[in-house]
Design a protein around this motif. Structure first.
Motif, PDB file in Angstrom:
ATOM      1  N   MET A   1       0.888  -1.092   0.130  1.00 53.17           N
ATOM      2  CA  MET A   1       0.033  -0.176   0.022  1.00 53.17           C
ATOM      3  C   MET A   1       0.902   1.307   0.202  1.00 53.17           C
TER       4      MET A   1
ATOM      5  N   HIS B   1      -7.189   2.343   6.346  1.00 50.22           N
ATOM      6  CA  HIS B   1      -8.025   1.780   4.919  1.00 50.22           C
ATOM      7  C   HIS B   1      -9.359   1.356   5.420  1.00 50.22           C
TER       8      HIS B   1
ATOM      9  N   LEU C   1      -3.996   5.296  -0.383  1.00 51.32           N
ATOM     10  CA  LEU C   1      -4.389   5.754   0.784  1.00 51.32           C
ATOM     11  C   LEU C   1      -3.845   7.292   1.146  1.00 51.32           C
TER      12      LEU C   1
END
Length: 423
Positions: A1, A308, A65
Motif C-alpha cells: 500500500m 484503510h 490511501l
C-alpha cells in the motif's frame, strides 16, 4: 500500500512512525512534512489549505490511501477532493468536519443525538454576549466563565476565567474579527481525550489519553495546542470506553448518517468526567495532537489496514484492536515566546534522539534542524508503567537544546502520584 500523509506536525510524524512499522506499507510520503518526517517518508511541497493540490499530489504520486492529519484541510474539503479523484481517504468530508469546524453545529448534532454536553448559548453580537454571560451566572451561580471561538482556533480559542471582564474581552475580540462565539457552562472534573476510528457506521474506540492545554506547570498560563499527554489513564473508571461508545460516539456517528452527512475518519471526543457524569467538551474531526504521540506507540494493530478499512467502509470486518502493555508519555518542547509570539529560526540539537517527534521544525540551508513553529518537538517514551515512561520522556527532553525553549515539568505527574480522581 502506498500511503500519503498530509501535514507537518508531530501528529504526522507519529503517524509516519506507525505506518513505517506496518509491513503492508510499501511506500510512504508526507507532505509537506518536516525535518523529522523526511527521515521516514518522501516529502513534497504542498499548501494543505488547497484540496485540489492535495488530490493532485495523491494522483501524481499514485497513492492508495491518503491520511489527512490537520483540521484545516478537512474543513476545506480535502477528503472530498481525494475521494473524487478515486483514491481512498482517511478523513471526514467538509460537511462532516463541521463537527470541529463549528462548535454550534456540534451542539446541534449532540442535542439531536441525545449526547450529554455542556449547556451553551450561541452569540452573534456584543449584546448577546452580555446576555449569555448573565444567563450562565444565573444558572450556575457565576464564575468560571467559558467563552469559545465557534470556528477553528488550533486549540487556543477557548477562555476559561473567573473574570467577567476578561470573558467579555475575549468574546468581543472574536466577534470583532468576524467570528462567532459560544458561551458555555463550566464543566468540573478531569478531562479525557478519546479517539475513535469510524467508517460512518462502525465505531472502534482507541484507548483514552489526557493532554495538557495550559502552557505552564500547574495548569497556569495561556491555552496552547497542547504541552504534553499520557496514556493509558490509570485513574479512569472501569467501563469508561464502553460508556462513551454507547452514549457519545455511536449516537453521534448515527446522527451524522441520519442527516446524510456520514462521518468517516477519526472522531475525537474531548470529555469531562464531571460530578454529574460524562459530558462532551468538544469534538475534533482528526487525530489530536499531542495525544496521537502517546496512543499510537501503544497500538499493536497495524495502522494502515485499520485506516484503510475506515476509508473504504469495511471496518465491521476488521479484527479487534490489540494493544501493547505499558504506558506512554510525551512532553512538548515549545519555542521561546510560545504561544503569543513564538520565535523561529533557532538551531535545534538533539532532535534526532530516540522518541523525539518533530512538530515545528525545518532543515536550514546547511542541513541543520531549525525551529519553524511554536511547538517544536514532542519528546515521547514508552515504559512498563506510567512512572517509568514519564522518567524516560524527561530524560530524553534533557538531551534537547533550543535557545529559550520551554516545557512543562509536570506532565503525568498527578496521575503517577495518584492525585487524579474521576468526577
Amino acid at each position: 500500500m502506498r500511503v500519503l500523509v498530509i501535514g507537518s506536525g508531530a501528529r504526522e510524524h507519529a503517524l509516519c512512525v506507525a505506518l513505517t512499522s506496518d509491513p503492508a506499507v510499501s511506500a510512504l510520503a508526507c507532505a509537506p512534512g518536516n525535518a523529522g518526517t523526511r527521515t521516514l517518508a518522501e516529502s513534497f511541497p504542498l499548501d494543505v489549505r488547497d484540496p485540489d493540490a492535495i488530490a493532485g499530489l495523491a494522483r501524481a504520486w499514485r497513492a492508495d490511501l491518503v491520511v489527512v492529519g490537520p483540521e484545516v484541510p478537512l474543513v476545506a474539503g480535502a477528503a472530498d477532493a481525494v475521494r473524487d479523484a478515486g483514491i481512498a481517504c482517511f478523513g471526514p468530508s467538509a460537511q462532516a468536519a463541521q463537527l470541529e469546524g463549528s462548535k454550534a453545529f456540534a451542539k446541534h448534532v449532540m442535542e439531536a443525538a441525545g449526547v450529554p454536553t455542556a449547556r451553551a448559548w450561541p452569540v452573534g453580537g456584543p449584546a448577546e454576549l452580555e446576555t449569555a454571560l448573565d444567563e450562565v451566572a444565573a444558572l450556575t451561580g457565576g464564575a468560571p466563565y467559558v467563552v469559545k471561538d465557534d470556528g477553528l482556533a488550533a486549540g487556543k480559542g477557548v477562555l476559561v476565567t473567573p473574570d467577567r471582564d476578561a470573558a467579555v474581552a475575549h468574546g468581543r475580540a472574536v466577534l470583532d474579527a468576524g467570528g462567532a462565539v459560544l458561551v458555555e457552562e463550566y464543566l468540573d472534573g478531569p478531562e479525557v481525550s478519546l479517539f475513535a476510528v469510524t467508517d460512518g457506521t462502525t465505531v472502534l474506540p482507541l484507548i483514552p489519553a489526557q493532554d495538557f492545554k495550559r502552557r505552564d506547570d500547574g495548569d497556569g498560563g495561556p491555552n496552547t495546542g497542547g504541552m504534553g499527554a499520557y496514556a493509558p489513564l490509570p485513574w479512569a473508571p472501569a467501563g469508561l470506553v464502553d460508556e462513551v461508545l454507547a452514549t457519545v460516539l455511536q449516537p453521534t456517528v448515527d446522527e451524522m448518517a441520519r442527516r446524510g452527512e456520514p462521518f468517516s475518519g477519526l472522531l475525537y471526543a474531548g470529555l469531562a468526567l464531571t460530578s454529574r457524569g460524562v459530558r462532551v467538551v468538544e469534538f475534533n474531526a482528526r487525530f489530536g495532537d499531542p495525544e496521537t504521540e502517546v496512543v499510537l506507540p501503544l497500538l499493536e494493530t497495524p495502522l494502515a489496514g485499520l485506516l484503510h478499512a475506515a476509508a473504504t467502509g469495511t471496518l465491521a470486518d476488521h479484527p479487534p484492536l490489540e494493544w501493547r502493555p505499558g504506558a506512554a508519555v510525551t512532553v512538548v518542547v515549545a519555542a521561546h515566546g510560545y504561544p503569543e509570539a513564538p520565535r523561529t529560526g533557532d538551531l535545534v540539537t538533539g532532535a534526532d534522539g530516540e522518541g523525539v517527534l518533530h512538530a515545528g521544525t525545518a532543515l536550514g540551508d546547511d542541513g541543520t534542524v531549525v525551529c519553524a513553529g511554536g511547538r517544536v518537538l514532542a519528546v515521547t517514551a514508552v515504559g512498563p508503567d506510567l512512572a517509568a515512561a514519564r522518567q524516560a520522556a524527561y530524560e530524553r527532553v534533557a538531551a534537547v537544546r533550543l535557545e529559550g525553549c520551554h516545557w512543562r515539568t509536570d506532565i503525568a505527574l498527578a496521575a503517577v502520584e495518584g492525585r487524579i480522581l474521576p468526577g
